[in-house]
Design a protein around this motif. Sequence first.
Motif, mmCIF file in Angstrom:
data_model
loop_
_atom_site.group_PDB
_atom_site.id
_atom_site.type_symbol
_atom_site.label_atom_id
_atom_site.label_comp_id
_atom_site.label_asym_id
_atom_site.label_seq_id
_atom_site.Cartn_x
_atom_site.Cartn_y
_atom_site.Cartn_z
ATOM 1 N N MET A 95 7.470 22.227 48.069
ATOM 2 C CA MET A 95 7.459 23.146 46.917
ATOM 3 C C MET A 95 5.925 23.697 46.999
ATOM 4 O O MET A 95 4.889 22.861 47.090
ATOM 5 C CB MET A 95 7.620 22.586 45.316
ATOM 6 N N LEU A 96 5.606 25.040 46.952
ATOM 7 C CA LEU A 96 4.333 25.445 46.977
ATOM 8 C C LEU A 96 3.837 25.536 45.610
ATOM 9 O O LEU A 96 4.526 26.327 44.534
ATOM 10 C CB LEU A 96 4.308 26.852 47.714
ATOM 11 N N VAL A 97 2.639 24.949 45.547
ATOM 12 C CA VAL A 97 2.153 24.921 44.046
ATOM 13 C C VAL A 97 1.065 25.890 43.811
ATOM 14 O O VAL A 97 1.226 26.560 42.747
ATOM 15 C CB VAL A 97 1.648 23.390 43.763
ATOM 16 N N SER A 98 0.284 26.028 44.785
ATOM 17 C CA SER A 98 -0.791 27.121 44.433
ATOM 18 C C SER A 98 -1.211 27.620 45.563
ATOM 19 O O SER A 98 -1.015 27.093 46.698
ATOM 20 C CB SER A 98 -1.821 26.523 43.655
ATOM 21 N N GLU A 131 -4.755 29.205 47.733
ATOM 22 C CA GLU A 131 -6.188 29.319 47.571
ATOM 23 C C GLU A 131 -6.635 30.208 48.685
ATOM 24 O O GLU A 131 -5.837 30.692 49.698
ATOM 25 C CB GLU A 131 -7.115 27.918 47.282
ATOM 26 N N ASP A 132 -7.947 30.472 48.876
ATOM 27 C CA ASP A 132 -8.425 31.190 49.942
ATOM 28 C C ASP A 132 -7.854 30.685 51.496
ATOM 29 O O ASP A 132 -7.330 31.647 52.206
ATOM 30 C CB ASP A 132 -10.139 31.062 50.184
ATOM 31 N N ASN A 133 -8.384 29.393 51.734
ATOM 32 C CA ASN A 133 -8.000 28.883 52.940
ATOM 33 C C ASN A 133 -7.086 27.692 52.844
ATOM 34 O O ASN A 133 -6.899 27.160 53.907
ATOM 35 C CB ASN A 133 -9.210 28.589 53.846
ATOM 36 N N ALA A 134 -6.670 27.476 51.619
ATOM 37 C CA ALA A 134 -5.693 26.260 51.595
ATOM 38 C C ALA A 134 -4.417 26.531 50.582
ATOM 39 O O ALA A 134 -4.493 27.636 50.041
ATOM 40 C CB ALA A 134 -6.469 25.125 51.115
ATOM 41 N N ILE A 135 -3.528 25.803 50.838
ATOM 42 C CA ILE A 135 -2.308 25.786 49.961
ATOM 43 C C ILE A 135 -2.217 24.439 49.175
ATOM 44 O O ILE A 135 -2.576 23.506 50.002
ATOM 45 C CB ILE A 135 -1.209 26.264 50.618
ATOM 46 N N LEU A 136 -1.623 24.567 47.978
ATOM 47 C CA LEU A 136 -1.297 23.243 47.465
ATOM 48 C C LEU A 136 0.308 23.096 47.263
ATOM 49 O O LEU A 136 0.869 23.965 47.090
ATOM 50 C CB LEU A 136 -1.748 23.002 45.972
ATOM 51 N N VAL A 137 0.630 21.929 48.117
ATOM 52 C CA VAL A 137 1.996 21.674 48.232
ATOM 53 C C VAL A 137 2.459 20.153 47.421
ATOM 54 O O VAL A 137 1.362 19.617 47.330
ATOM 55 C CB VAL A 137 2.557 21.809 49.624
ATOM 56 N N LEU A 138 3.787 20.107 47.221
ATOM 57 C CA LEU A 138 4.219 18.815 46.888
ATOM 58 C C LEU A 138 4.463 17.952 47.836
ATOM 59 O O LEU A 138 5.285 18.428 48.846
ATOM 60 C CB LEU A 138 5.432 18.746 45.785
ATOM 61 N N ASP A 139 3.923 16.785 48.080
ATOM 62 C CA ASP A 139 4.213 15.978 49.070
ATOM 63 C C ASP A 139 5.827 15.587 48.927
ATOM 64 O O ASP A 139 6.306 15.356 47.863
ATOM 65 C CB ASP A 139 3.612 14.439 48.961
ATOM 66 N N GLU A 153 7.893 13.207 49.815
ATOM 67 C CA GLU A 153 8.212 11.796 49.343
ATOM 68 C C GLU A 153 7.616 11.196 48.047
ATOM 69 O O GLU A 153 8.316 10.608 47.328
ATOM 70 C CB GLU A 153 7.767 10.888 50.444
ATOM 71 N N THR A 154 6.273 11.605 47.870
ATOM 72 C CA THR A 154 5.672 10.923 46.448
ATOM 73 C C THR A 154 5.536 12.102 45.206
ATOM 74 O O THR A 154 5.453 11.727 44.176
ATOM 75 C CB THR A 154 4.200 10.370 46.849
ATOM 76 N N TYR A 155 5.877 13.568 45.885
ATOM 77 C CA TYR A 155 5.523 14.460 44.889
ATOM 78 C C TYR A 155 4.228 14.707 44.342
ATOM 79 O O TYR A 155 3.937 15.290 43.125
ATOM 80 C CB TYR A 155 6.702 14.243 43.770
ATOM 81 N N GLU A 156 3.298 14.015 44.859
ATOM 82 C CA GLU A 156 1.977 14.327 44.535
ATOM 83 C C GLU A 156 1.382 15.695 45.386
ATOM 84 O O GLU A 156 1.922 16.256 46.119
ATOM 85 C CB GLU A 156 1.045 13.231 45.232
ATOM 86 N N THR A 157 0.559 16.400 44.442
ATOM 87 C CA THR A 157 0.007 17.664 45.067
ATOM 88 C C THR A 157 -0.980 17.351 46.033
ATOM 89 O O THR A 157 -1.933 16.520 45.817
ATOM 90 C CB THR A 157 -0.612 18.310 43.981
ATOM 91 N N VAL A 158 -0.816 18.007 47.201
ATOM 92 C CA VAL A 158 -1.605 17.978 48.449
ATOM 93 C C VAL A 158 -2.058 19.200 48.839
ATOM 94 O O VAL A 158 -1.509 20.076 48.742
ATOM 95 C CB VAL A 158 -0.977 17.154 49.457
ATOM 96 N N ALA A 159 -3.561 19.157 48.978
ATOM 97 C CA ALA A 159 -4.118 20.273 49.407
ATOM 98 C C ALA A 159 -4.020 20.467 51.050
ATOM 99 O O ALA A 159 -4.449 19.454 51.779
ATOM 100 C CB ALA A 159 -5.587 20.603 49.224
ATOM 101 N N ILE A 160 -3.540 21.583 51.641
ATOM 102 C CA ILE A 160 -3.576 21.627 53.067
ATOM 103 C C ILE A 160 -3.734 22.908 53.577
ATOM 104 O O ILE A 160 -3.885 23.659 52.760
ATOM 105 C CB ILE A 160 -2.217 21.188 53.808
ATOM 106 N N LYS A 161 -4.529 23.136 54.933
ATOM 107 C CA LYS A 161 -4.910 24.431 55.650
ATOM 108 C C LYS A 161 -3.728 25.574 55.316
ATOM 109 O O LYS A 161 -2.646 24.938 55.731
ATOM 110 C CB LYS A 161 -5.235 24.156 56.990
ATOM 111 N N LYS A 162 -3.910 26.511 55.051
ATOM 112 C CA LYS A 162 -3.067 27.463 54.914
ATOM 113 C C LYS A 162 -2.657 28.040 56.350
ATOM 114 O O LYS A 162 -3.618 28.605 57.334
ATOM 115 C CB LYS A 162 -3.532 28.727 54.135
#
Length: 58
Positions: A1-4, A6-14, A16-25
């Motif tokens: 699931m795509l949460v948010s 940003e400029d060079n990153a996206i926030l997705v749900l892990d 397995e854990t459903y924690e929000t994780v920032a990764i490179k877009k």
Amino acid sequence: MLVSIEDNAILVLDPETYETVAIKKPMSFNAEAGSEIPVLKTPYGIFALAHSEIPQAK
């Protein structure tokens, strides 16, 4: 699931854990927050896959 997005990153749900994780877009990324996107979780981190990288059934 795509949460948010940003400029060079996206926030997705892990997946397995459903924690929000920032990764490179990804380069050719075009999805909207709240949509389902394909992610790959490895020992090296979580990676979002661009839609063109998903094998299509024929």
